[in-house]
Structure formats: structure tokens, C-alpha cells
Design a protein around this motif. Structure first.
Motif, PDB file in Angstrom:
ATOM      1  N   LEU A 296     -41.455  -0.342 -30.043  1.00  0.00           N
ATOM      2  CA  LEU A 296     -42.368  -1.294 -29.394  1.00  0.00           C
ATOM      3  C   LEU A 296     -42.410  -2.584 -30.196  1.00  0.00           C
ATOM      4  O   LEU A 296     -42.734  -2.570 -31.393  1.00  0.00           O
ATOM      5  N   LEU A 297     -42.086  -3.700 -29.551  1.00  0.00           N
ATOM      6  CA  LEU A 297     -42.202  -5.022 -30.174  1.00  0.00           C
ATOM      7  C   LEU A 297     -43.505  -5.663 -29.721  1.00  0.00           C
ATOM      8  O   LEU A 297     -43.802  -5.714 -28.514  1.00  0.00           O
ATOM      9  N   THR A 298     -44.281  -6.135 -30.680  1.00  0.00           N
ATOM     10  CA  THR A 298     -45.561  -6.794 -30.383  1.00  0.00           C
ATOM     11  C   THR A 298     -45.541  -8.203 -30.954  1.00  0.00           C
ATOM     12  O   THR A 298     -45.290  -8.389 -32.153  1.00  0.00           O
ATOM     13  N   VAL A 299     -45.803  -9.198 -30.101  1.00  0.00           N
ATOM     14  CA  VAL A 299     -45.861 -10.599 -30.519  1.00  0.00           C
ATOM     15  C   VAL A 299     -47.286 -11.089 -30.339  1.00  0.00           C
ATOM     16  O   VAL A 299     -47.835 -11.041 -29.233  1.00  0.00           O
TER      17      VAL A 299
ATOM     18  N   SER B 152     -51.763 -10.810 -27.523  1.00  0.00           N
ATOM     19  CA  SER B 152     -50.434 -10.255 -27.798  1.00  0.00           C
ATOM     20  C   SER B 152     -49.656  -9.977 -26.524  1.00  0.00           C
ATOM     21  O   SER B 152     -50.233  -9.700 -25.468  1.00  0.00           O
ATOM     22  N   GLY B 153     -48.321 -10.062 -26.651  1.00  0.00           N
ATOM     23  CA  GLY B 153     -47.408  -9.670 -25.591  1.00  0.00           C
ATOM     24  C   GLY B 153     -46.473  -8.601 -26.141  1.00  0.00           C
ATOM     25  O   GLY B 153     -46.364  -8.424 -27.371  1.00  0.00           O
ATOM     26  N   TYR B 154     -45.785  -7.884 -25.224  1.00  0.00           N
ATOM     27  CA  TYR B 154     -45.040  -6.713 -25.663  1.00  0.00           C
ATOM     28  C   TYR B 154     -43.664  -6.634 -25.003  1.00  0.00           C
ATOM     29  O   TYR B 154     -43.441  -7.163 -23.915  1.00  0.00           O
ATOM     30  N   ALA B 155     -42.773  -5.910 -25.683  1.00  0.00           N
ATOM     31  CA  ALA B 155     -41.472  -5.564 -25.115  1.00  0.00           C
ATOM     32  C   ALA B 155     -41.081  -4.204 -25.664  1.00  0.00           C
ATOM     33  O   ALA B 155     -41.405  -3.854 -26.810  1.00  0.00           O
ATOM     34  N   GLY B 156     -40.384  -3.427 -24.827  1.00  0.00           N
ATOM     35  CA  GLY B 156     -39.918  -2.127 -25.259  1.00  0.00           C
ATOM     36  C   GLY B 156     -38.424  -2.175 -25.560  1.00  0.00           C
ATOM     37  O   GLY B 156     -37.685  -2.972 -24.991  1.00  0.00           O
TER      38      GLY B 156
ATOM     39  N   ASP C 137     -48.400  -0.842 -21.757  1.00  0.00           N
ATOM     40  CA  ASP C 137     -47.912   0.248 -20.907  1.00  0.00           C
ATOM     41  C   ASP C 137     -46.666  -0.167 -20.121  1.00  0.00           C
ATOM     42  O   ASP C 137     -45.738   0.625 -19.952  1.00  0.00           O
ATOM     43  N   ASP C 138     -46.669  -1.403 -19.624  1.00  0.00           N
ATOM     44  CA  ASP C 138     -45.493  -1.883 -18.883  1.00  0.00           C
ATOM     45  C   ASP C 138     -44.267  -1.969 -19.800  1.00  0.00           C
ATOM     46  O   ASP C 138     -43.146  -1.693 -19.374  1.00  0.00           O
ATOM     47  N   ALA C 139     -44.501  -2.351 -21.047  1.00  0.00           N
ATOM     48  CA  ALA C 139     -43.387  -2.465 -21.991  1.00  0.00           C
ATOM     49  C   ALA C 139     -42.741  -1.128 -22.288  1.00  0.00           C
ATOM     50  O   ALA C 139     -41.538  -1.038 -22.538  1.00  0.00           O
TER      51      ALA C 139
END
Length: 236
Positions: free
Chosen positions: A126-129, A173-177, A231-233
Motif C-alpha cells: 500500500l502506497l500512501t501519499v 492522504s491518497g492511496y495506490a495499491g 479500500d479502492d486502492a
């Protein structure tokens, strides 16, 4: 019959005859008769005996105006079907016409990026920005992830494209998986990566720390688009 009686009767007959002549003169239009006020109350006398008609509707109001000669009050108009005061400068649908500017793109200079291994789904990172700046920024596109000494970056899963740009207010924060490897071991060209560099749509990069043991990646390595929801990430 006496002469006096004859003269009296002749005088009476003359009087009757004169009265008849007067009536005849009035009836044949030659006499003068008081007709009262002028037949048209809308005309006024002019020098030389001529008359001049007043303009139609000149009864104390201006054309299209209200009583007392005041100008008509502007009515509310409409622009493309939406009502608004005439000349108020507003465009149709209630807009002001000023528009809105886009936020600056988020990058490594005004954010903090972390990389965290998760237990579910398997083999995911999980990447968190987080926006560490003082203004909103837009987290566009997807993470340009370079693991270890790899010469290429992983592709993005197109089905994860968000419906709207991810905007981060200060502190948000925004996220990417990241799918690191195939869960069933079917992936090829596997290796262990101990470093990670994250690039953004533009601007400075970020270097989040990986676990000390590193992470195992193979040719199934894939990233998601940046998401507003954690959750979407992790749904890919």
C-alpha cells in the motif's frame, strides 16, 4: 271689426311667421347653434384655428411607462432559459463566468510517501501519499514505481481508473495499491527489491522505505491509479 283689432291680428301673424323662419334657418344648417364642448377632447387649439391631435396614448404617461411620465422599470430577462436580472453579468445556470483554476499537482516536494506491506490481499503493498503543504494539490495519474535496479516501471491496471481527480487538502492522504507478485507462484523473473522510488505526474520524486528484508517482485508487478479511498486502492 275695428282698425285696432286688425292691427293686433296682423302683428300676431307676423310674429308667428318670423318664429317659423327662425326654426327653418336653424334646421337647414345656416343658423348658429351652441354645440357645447369640442367633439374631440383629444385635440388642442393651434394658432390660425387649426387643431393638432395628441399622440396616441398621451394621457399623462410615457409610452410603455407608468403614470406620471416615469420610465418603465426594466423587467427580468432570461439567458438560455435561465432567469436572471438584466445585465447582472451572470451566465446561464447561475455561473459567475469567473471559472476555477486547477490545483497544482502533488509531488515529492510537498508530500510524504510511505510503503506498507499488507496481509490482505496477499503480495500487496500500500502506497500512501500525504499532503504536507499548505495548499490543496491534485494527485493525478498513477505511481511511477521503480523497484531496486529495474530498468522499467510496472504497468497500471486500467480498470482502477478513478471517476474524478484525487484532490488532497493539507493533511489529507491518497492511496495506490501495488500487486508485487503472483500469489500462486506463476510469475517469472522474480527478485527481491530493497529500494523504491516513486515518481509523480510531474515534479520531485519520493523514496519511501521498504521493509528491511525487502519485497519479492516478479513480472506480475502492477500498480493501481491513485485513489481517494484506501479500500479502492486495495481492491485490485
Amino acid at each position: 271689426m275695428s282698425a285696432r283689432t286688425v292691427r293686433t291680428r296682423l302683428l300676431a301673424a307676423s310674429t308667428v311667421a318670423l318664429a317659423a323662419l327662425a326654426l327653418t334657418a336653424c334646421d337647414n344648417g345656416k343658423g348658429v347653434r351652441d354645440e357645447g364642448p369640442s367633439a374631440s377632447s383629444e385635440s388642442s387649439a393651434e394658432p390660425g384655428g387649426s387643431t393638432k391631435a395628441k399622440p396616441a396614448g398621451d394621457n399623462g404617461t410615457t409610452a410603455g411607462g407608468s403614470a406620471g411620465g416615469t420610465a418603465a422599470t426594466p423587467t427580468k430577462g432570461s439567458t438560455n432559459g435561465s432567469s436572471g436580472k438584466a445585465g447582472d453579468g451572470k451566465s446561464a445556470g447561475g455561473g459567475t463566468g469567473t471559472g476555477s483554476s486547477r490545483n497544482a499537482a502533488c509531488d515529492g516536494a510537498d508530500t510524504r510517501t510511505t510503503a506498507t506491506e499488507v496481509s490482505r490481499p496477499l503480495n500487496h503493498l500500500l502506497l500512501t501519499v500525504t499532503n504536507t503543504g499548505s495548499k490543496n494539490c491534485d494527485l493525478t495519474g498513477y505511481p511511477i514505481a521503480r523497484f531496486g535496479e529495474a530498468q522499467s516501471v510496472p504497468p497500471v491496471a486500467e480498470e482502477t481508473h478513478p471517476q474524478a481527480v484525487v484532490t488532497l487538502a493539507p493533511g489529507e492522504s491518497g492511496y495506490a495499491g501495488v500487486l508485487l507478485s503472483a500469489g500462486d507462484g506463476s510469475g517469472g523473473n522474480g527478485y527481491t527489491a530493497k529500494t523504491l522510488v516513486i515518481g509523480f505526474a510531474k515534479g520531485a520524486t519520493s523514496t519511501p522505505a521498504l521493509p528491511a528484508k525487502g519485497v519479492h517482485v516478479d513480472d506480475r508487478l502492477t500498480v493501481t491509479y491513485w485513489q481517494q479511498s484506501l479500500d479502492d486502492a486495495l481492491s485490485y
